[in-house]
Scaffold this motif. Structure first.
Motif, PDB file in Angstrom:
ATOM      1  N   ARG A  64       0.828  -1.212   0.000  1.00 46.50           N
ATOM      2  CA  ARG A  64       0.000   0.000   0.000  1.00 46.50           C
ATOM      3  C   ARG A  64       0.861   1.261   0.000  1.00 46.50           C
ATOM      4  O   ARG A  64       0.522   2.259  -0.649  1.00 46.50           O
ATOM      5  N   GLN A  67       2.167   1.797  -3.510  1.00 53.19           N
ATOM      6  CA  GLN A  67       1.093   2.279  -4.380  1.00 53.19           C
ATOM      7  C   GLN A  67       0.744   3.726  -4.068  1.00 53.19           C
ATOM      8  O   GLN A  67       0.500   4.531  -4.987  1.00 53.19           O
ATOM      9  N   ARG A  68       0.730   4.090  -2.795  1.00 47.35           N
ATOM     10  CA  ARG A  68       0.401   5.471  -2.407  1.00 47.35           C
ATOM     11  C   ARG A  68       1.457   6.449  -2.927  1.00 47.35           C
ATOM     12  O   ARG A  68       1.115   7.513  -3.470  1.00 47.35           O
ATOM     13  N   ARG A  70       3.431   5.962  -5.437  1.00 50.24           N
ATOM     14  CA  ARG A  70       3.356   5.978  -6.903  1.00 50.24           C
ATOM     15  C   ARG A  70       2.193   6.864  -7.378  1.00 50.24           C
ATOM     16  O   ARG A  70       2.341   7.655  -8.309  1.00 50.24           O
ATOM     17  N   ASP A  71       1.025   6.736  -6.730  1.00 49.71           N
ATOM     18  CA  ASP A  71      -0.148   7.512  -7.149  1.00 49.71           C
ATOM     19  C   ASP A  71       0.044   9.011  -6.927  1.00 49.71           C
ATOM     20  O   ASP A  71      -0.436   9.825  -7.722  1.00 49.71           O
ATOM     21  N   ARG A  72       0.745   9.351  -5.866  1.00 51.29           N
ATOM     22  CA  ARG A  72       0.923  10.771  -5.529  1.00 51.29           C
ATOM     23  C   ARG A  72       2.226  11.351  -6.065  1.00 51.29           C
ATOM     24  O   ARG A  72       2.560  12.502  -5.793  1.00 51.29           O
ATOM     25  N   HIS A  73       2.997  10.505  -6.785  1.00 54.20           N
ATOM     26  CA  HIS A  73       4.276  10.933  -7.366  1.00 54.20           C
ATOM     27  C   HIS A  73       5.220  11.482  -6.297  1.00 54.20           C
ATOM     28  O   HIS A  73       5.878  12.520  -6.466  1.00 54.20           O
ATOM     29  N   ASP A  85       8.898   3.016  -8.502  1.00 54.49           N
ATOM     30  CA  ASP A  85       8.569   2.035  -9.531  1.00 54.49           C
ATOM     31  C   ASP A  85       9.646   0.967  -9.655  1.00 54.49           C
ATOM     32  O   ASP A  85       9.335  -0.219  -9.826  1.00 54.49           O
TER      33      ASP A  85
END
Length: 510
Positions: A64, A67-68, A70-73, A85
Motif C-alpha cells: 500500500r 502504491q500510495r 506511486r499515485d501521488r508521485h 517504480d
C-alpha cells in the motif's frame, strides 16, 4: 488441570512435565518451505520485536505504501536509493519467490530471503496472523545439538554474524540490505536474547552416548556452512544454508517422533511390570542407534507418516500415564527427556501399576484412541501438520508458473512423474548435493571415498548404498557438479572432491 480434562481434549491438555520436556516437539511444526525456515530464522535470531503474525500485514502495508507513493508521485523514503517504480520491480521481479499452484489467485508479497531486512515483510508460514515460529525450531535444534549452553550460545552467535550483512558480503547484498531497511524504517538487526525456557540441552551422559541424533550433525554442518560463506555470493550461500536447514529440520522432527514412541514403549512395558530398570538400559532403549527414515530413490512420505502416527499414540499414552500418576497423588519430579528420567518414571509406573489399573488407565487409553482415530492416522490435526511440514520442507517447490519449476534446486524429495498424484521419492537436488558433500568433507584435507557421503546422509536418516551411487541420479549429480573423481582404486570407483577446498581443512568443533 485434571485427568478428566485431558480425556476431553487430549491434544490441548498436555501435562506440564511432558510439555516442558527438552525432547518435546516444540514448536509444533506446520507448513513451511525452505525459504520460510530461513526468513523465520532471521526474525528469531535478529529481530526480537518482529512477531511472526505481523509479517503478512507488514507485506500488505508495504504494498500500500508503494502504491500510495506511486499515485501521488512522491519520492521514496529517506535512505532509499531507488525510485518507487523500480523498487516495486525489484520486489516483484528480481526477488520474487514463486507461489504454489493453490496460491496463484492470492495477492501477497513473497520474496527470496537473501538478506535479513527482507524477512520483515515476507516469509510467513501463513497469510493470517497465527503463523508458527519456524525459527524457534531451528534454535531448539542448535541447543539440543550442542553439549552445553555455552557451546550452543557460541554457535548461535556465529550464525547471527553470518546471517547479518557485513564487509565480506557482495555489493548486491549490502545494497539490498540498506534499501530494504530504508523502506521498513523501524526494526534494527541485533542479536535477540534467547529465552532459556524455550531451549534445552540433553543430559551430559545422554549426549555423549547417543550414536544417532540429527541435531548434533546439524550443529556440525551449520558451522561448516558458516565457514564457507566467504567463498561464494550471498545468494549462493543462503541457498546452501536452506538445503542443510530443510533436511536437518525434518530429520530432527522425525527423530523426536521416534524417541517419543520409544519412551512410550518403555512406559507401556512398565505398566506390564517390566521396562528398563536403570538409566543405561533406558538410554539404550529410547535413543535409536542407526534408524532408516528414508531410502534414497524410494518413497518417503509413508515412512514419515508411520513415525508421526507412532508419536501421536505415544503422546496420548505418556500424557495419560502422567495425569493418572498425578491423580493418584504420586510426586512427579525430574524430567522425561533423559535415560535417568525415563528410568525413574518407569519405576514409579511399576510401583503404582495396581493403582493405575484400578483407575482404569487402559480403558481410558482405548477410549481416547477410538475417538481420535482420524488424528492418529494423520488425517487431521497435529499429524496432518507434521506430514505437510515434511512434504513442503523437503519437496521441490511446485510453482504456479511452469517456467519457474526449476527455481528450487536444494530439494531432498522430487516427484517421480508429472502427474499430481505421482509419489515423492528421495532424490537430492544439485544444491543439496553440493551442501552434503561440503559438510561431509568438512575438517578433512582432501578427497575421501564416496562412502563418506553415504555415512553423512545416514546421520540424517537417509540410507543409500554406496555401490548404487555410481548408477543412480546421485552419481549423475556428483559428476555434473565435478564433485567426484572416478578412480578404479577407490571404493565404488569414485572419490569425493571438496567443493570449497579453502574451507575443508578447518576444524569443526561442537
Amino acid at each position: 488441570m485434571t485427568l478428566e480434562a485431558f480425556k476431553q481434549a487430549p491434544w490441548r491438555n498436555s501435562h506440564a512435565l511432558y510439555r516442558g520436556a527438552s525432547l518435546a516437539i516444540s514448536p509444533a511444526p506446520e507448513y513451511a518451505s525452505s525459504e520460510i525456515l530461513v526468513a523465520s530464522l532471521y526474525r528469531t535470531i535478529g529481530f526480537e520485536s518482529k512477531a511472526e503474525g505481523s509479517i503478512p500485514q507488514a507485506g500488505r502495508e508495504l504494498e500500500r505504501k508503494i502504491q500510495r507513493l506511486r499515485d501521488r508521485h512522491l519520492p521514496p523514503p529517506e535512505g532509499a536509493t531507488l525510485p518507487v517504480d523500480i523498487w516495486s520491480t525489484v520486489l516483484h521481479g528480481v526477488l520474487e519467490s514463486p507461489k504454489l499452484p493453490n496460491q496463484s489467485a492470492k495477492r501477497f508479497l513473497q520474496v527470496t530471503p537473501v538478506v535479513p531486512s527482507l524477512a520483515l515483510f515476507s516469509g510467513s508460514a501463513r497469510l493470517a496472523n497465527n503463523s508458527w515460529p519456524a525459527g524457534s525450531l531451528v534454535r531448539r535444534m542448535v541447543w539440543l545439538g550442542c553439549k552445553d549452553h555455552a557451546a550452543a550460545h557460541a554457535l548461535w552467535e556465529e550464525l547471527f554474524v553470518a546471517l547479518g550483512v557485513g564487509g565480506q558480503d557482495d555489493i548486491f547484498a549490502s545494497w539490498l540490505e540498506q534499501e530494504a531497511s530504508a523502506w521498513d524504517g523501524q526494526s534494527s538487526w541485533q542479536l535477540a536474547p534467547v529465552p532459556l525456557a524455550e531451549v534445552a540441552n540433553l543430559a551430559g551422559e545422554d549426549f555423549e552416548d547417543v550414536e544417532f541424533m540429527p541435531a548434533r550433525q546439524f550443529a556440525k554442518d551449520l558451522r561448516s556452512v558458516i565457514q564457507a560463506k566467504d567463498t561464494m555470493t550471498r545468494r549462493q550461500w543462503t541457498s546452501l544454508l536452506e538445503a542443510v536447514l530443510r533436511l536437518a529440520a525434518v530429520a530432527h522432527v522425525t527423530w523426536l517422533c521416534d524417541v517419543q514412541a520409544r519412551i512410550w514403549g518403555c512406559l507401556s512395558s512398565a505398566l506390564s511390570g517390566s521396562g528398563p530398570a536403570g538409566a543405561d538400559e533406558a538410554r539404550n532403549t529410547i535413543f535409536p542407534s542407526s534408524p532408516q527414515y528414508m531410502a534414497y530413490g524410494g518413497k518417503a512420505l509413508n515412512g514419515l507418516k508411520d513415525k508421526a502416527s507412532s508419536y501421536l499414540a505415544a503422546r496420548l499414552g505418556t500424557n495419560a500415564i502422567l495425569w493418572s500418576l498425578e491423580r493418584a497423588g504420586v510426586s512427579l519430579e525430574g524430567d522425561i527427556s533423559s535415560g535417568r528420567g525415563v528410568s525413574r518414571l518407569c519405576h514409579l509406573v511399576r510401583e503404582h501399576r495396581a493403582t493405575l489399573e484400578d483407575n482404569g488407565i487402559q480403558d481410558a487409553l482405548v477410549d481416547i484412541r477410538e475417538r481420535e482415530a482420524r488424528a492418529l492416522n494423520c488425517k487431521k490435526g497435529i499429524g496432518a501438520n507434521l506430514i505437510e511440514f515434511a512434504r513442503h520442507a523437503l519437496g521441490q517447490r511446485q510453482t504456479a508458473i511452469q517456467l519457474l519449476r526449476g527455481y528450487d534446486q536444494g530439494y531432498v524429495l522430487k516427484k517421480k512423474g508429472s502427474s499430481s498424484s505421482s509419489p515423492w521419492v528421495v532424490s537430492l537436488g544439485p544444491v543439496a548435493v553440493l551442501a552434503m558433500v561440503h559438510c561431509a568433507l568438512a575438517g578433512m584435507g582432501g578427497p575421501r571415498s564416496i562412502h563418506r557421503l553415504g555415512q553423512h546422509l545416514a546421520a540424517y536418516g537417509i540410507i543409500v548404498d554406496r555401490h548404487d551411487i555410481a548408477r543412480n541420479d546421485l552419481g549423475d549429480q556428483l559428476r555434473m557438479l565435478g564433485l567426484v573423481l572416478d578412480s578404479p582404486d577407490a571404493e565404488s570407483g569414485m572419490l569425493l572432491l571438496p567443493p570449497f577446498p579453502g574451507t575443508q581443512a578447518m576444524g569443526i568443533e561442537q
